[in-house]
Scaffold this motif. Structure first.
Motif, PDB file in Angstrom:
ATOM      1  N   SER A 148       0.765  -1.264   0.099  1.00  0.00           N
ATOM      2  CA  SER A 148       0.073  -0.025  -0.211  1.00  0.00           C
ATOM      3  C   SER A 148       1.084   1.234  -0.035  1.00  0.00           C
ATOM      4  N   ALA A 149       0.217   2.130  -0.260  1.00  0.00           N
ATOM      5  CA  ALA A 149       1.076   3.491  -0.484  1.00  0.00           C
ATOM      6  C   ALA A 149       1.322   4.198   1.183  1.00  0.00           C
ATOM      7  N   ASP A 150       0.306   3.484   1.973  1.00  0.00           N
ATOM      8  CA  ASP A 150       0.634   4.033   3.584  1.00  0.00           C
ATOM      9  C   ASP A 150       1.882   3.726   4.186  1.00  0.00           C
ATOM     10  N   THR A 151       2.820   4.642   4.398  1.00  0.00           N
ATOM     11  CA  THR A 151       3.881   4.490   5.264  1.00  0.00           C
ATOM     12  C   THR A 151       3.951   4.698   6.561  1.00  0.00           C
ATOM     13  N   GLN A 152       2.979   5.231   7.094  1.00  0.00           N
ATOM     14  CA  GLN A 152       2.748   5.252   8.594  1.00  0.00           C
ATOM     15  C   GLN A 152       2.707   3.991   9.154  1.00  0.00           C
ATOM     16  N   ALA A 153       1.989   2.984   8.517  1.00  0.00           N
ATOM     17  CA  ALA A 153       2.049   1.632   8.998  1.00  0.00           C
ATOM     18  C   ALA A 153       3.172   0.957   9.225  1.00  0.00           C
ATOM     19  N   GLN A 154       4.417   1.513   8.732  1.00  0.00           N
ATOM     20  CA  GLN A 154       5.622   0.900   8.923  1.00  0.00           C
ATOM     21  C   GLN A 154       6.383   1.283  10.369  1.00  0.00           C
ATOM     22  N   VAL A 155       5.915   2.493  10.838  1.00  0.00           N
ATOM     23  CA  VAL A 155       6.395   3.086  11.983  1.00  0.00           C
ATOM     24  C   VAL A 155       6.164   2.414  13.390  1.00  0.00           C
ATOM     25  N   GLN A 156       7.214   2.167  13.895  1.00  0.00           N
ATOM     26  CA  GLN A 156       6.752   1.565  15.183  1.00  0.00           C
ATOM     27  C   GLN A 156       7.981   2.629  16.316  1.00  0.00           C
ATOM     28  N   LEU A 157       7.329   3.220  17.186  1.00  0.00           N
ATOM     29  CA  LEU A 157       8.197   3.849  18.187  1.00  0.00           C
ATOM     30  C   LEU A 157       8.008   3.274  19.545  1.00  0.00           C
ATOM     31  N   THR A 158       9.275   3.064  20.007  1.00  0.00           N
ATOM     32  CA  THR A 158       9.230   2.382  21.267  1.00  0.00           C
ATOM     33  C   THR A 158       9.480   3.232  22.632  1.00  0.00           C
ATOM     34  N   PHE A 159       8.918   2.936  23.698  1.00  0.00           N
ATOM     35  CA  PHE A 159       9.003   3.692  24.834  1.00  0.00           C
ATOM     36  C   PHE A 159       9.209   2.917  26.095  1.00  0.00           C
ATOM     37  N   PRO A 160       9.882   3.456  27.335  1.00  0.00           N
ATOM     38  CA  PRO A 160      10.190   2.696  28.427  1.00  0.00           C
ATOM     39  C   PRO A 160       8.995   2.368  29.165  1.00  0.00           C
ATOM     40  N   ASP A 161       7.816   3.064  29.176  1.00  0.00           N
ATOM     41  CA  ASP A 161       6.604   2.707  29.895  1.00  0.00           C
ATOM     42  C   ASP A 161       5.397   3.169  28.991  1.00  0.00           C
ATOM     43  N   LYS A 162       4.418   2.571  29.795  1.00  0.00           N
ATOM     44  CA  LYS A 162       3.083   2.946  29.325  1.00  0.00           C
ATOM     45  C   LYS A 162       2.735   4.566  29.282  1.00  0.00           C
ATOM     46  N   ASP A 163       3.101   5.060  30.369  1.00  0.00           N
ATOM     47  CA  ASP A 163       2.880   6.801  30.682  1.00  0.00           C
ATOM     48  C   ASP A 163       3.554   7.417  29.363  1.00  0.00           C
ATOM     49  N   ALA A 164       4.773   7.160  29.182  1.00  0.00           N
ATOM     50  CA  ALA A 164       5.569   7.753  28.088  1.00  0.00           C
ATOM     51  C   ALA A 164       4.821   7.767  26.677  1.00  0.00           C
ATOM     52  N   ALA A 165       4.281   6.682  26.425  1.00  0.00           N
ATOM     53  CA  ALA A 165       4.053   6.364  25.253  1.00  0.00           C
ATOM     54  C   ALA A 165       2.542   7.179  25.162  1.00  0.00           C
ATOM     55  N   LYS A 166       1.636   7.038  26.257  1.00  0.00           N
ATOM     56  CA  LYS A 166       0.567   7.937  26.296  1.00  0.00           C
ATOM     57  C   LYS A 166       0.736   9.529  26.108  1.00  0.00           C
ATOM     58  N   ALA A 167       1.739   9.848  27.013  1.00  0.00           N
ATOM     59  CA  ALA A 167       2.068  11.316  26.776  1.00  0.00           C
ATOM     60  C   ALA A 167       2.497  11.774  25.538  1.00  0.00           C
ATOM     61  N   TYR A 168       3.479  10.875  24.825  1.00  0.00           N
ATOM     62  CA  TYR A 168       3.635  11.104  23.311  1.00  0.00           C
ATOM     63  C   TYR A 168       2.602  11.444  22.498  1.00  0.00           C
ATOM     64  N   ALA A 169       1.515  10.423  22.391  1.00  0.00           N
ATOM     65  CA  ALA A 169       0.315  10.351  21.945  1.00  0.00           C
ATOM     66  C   ALA A 169      -0.533  11.580  22.217  1.00  0.00           C
ATOM     67  N   ALA A 170      -0.538  11.920  23.577  1.00  0.00           N
ATOM     68  CA  ALA A 170      -1.308  13.379  23.658  1.00  0.00           C
ATOM     69  C   ALA A 170      -0.517  14.673  23.083  1.00  0.00           C
ATOM     70  N   LYS A 171       0.724  14.738  23.367  1.00  0.00           N
ATOM     71  CA  LYS A 171       1.411  15.731  22.798  1.00  0.00           C
ATOM     72  C   LYS A 171       1.100  15.937  21.421  1.00  0.00           C
ATOM     73  N   TYR A 172       1.089  15.234  20.602  1.00  0.00           N
ATOM     74  CA  TYR A 172       1.091  15.030  19.011  1.00  0.00           C
ATOM     75  C   TYR A 172      -0.312  14.873  18.430  1.00  0.00           C
ATOM     76  N   GLY A 173      -1.155  14.779  19.479  1.00  0.00           N
ATOM     77  CA  GLY A 173      -2.794  14.662  19.152  1.00  0.00           C
ATOM     78  C   GLY A 173      -3.003  13.501  18.467  1.00  0.00           C
TER      79      GLY A 173
END
Length: 92
Positions: free
Chosen positions: A44-69
């Motif tokens: 597919s032409a969707d390149t976002q599906a290839q992106v995986q970001l790793t975080f040390p804990d769940k709160d850091a991942a939630k904060a990143y998602a909230a920061k960038y909407g």
């Protein structure tokens, strides 16, 4: 684009637990995959599906998602069931 946050599962092919404490933010596919007419491969032409970001804990991942909407769903980690047995149990 929605994403999902989950804890990386243990690799079934190895006994080690490396990188199982990491949390992953992974984007969901925004368009369907289609077969290439020449080779038959799917893509597919969707390149976002290839992106995986790793975080040390769940709160850091939630904060990143909230920061960038980024609307994110959090998948709970299934409980680990240990089967404690001894070598002698093979002969009962």
């Amino acid at each position: 684009m929605p994403a999902r946050i989950y804890q990386r599962p243990k690799n079934a092919m190895q006994s080690g637990k490396a990188r199982t404490d990491e949390w992953v933010l992974e984007f969901e596919q925004s368009e369907a995959r289609r077969a290439d007419p020449l080779m038959g491969w799917t893509g597919s032409a969707d390149t976002q599906a290839q992106v995986q970001l790793t975080f040390p804990d769940k709160d850091a991942a939630k904060a990143y998602a909230a920061k960038y909407g980024i609307p994110a769903r959090i998948h709970a980690t299934p409980p680990r069931n240990l089967k404690i047995q001894a070598y002698a149990d093979n002969f009962r």
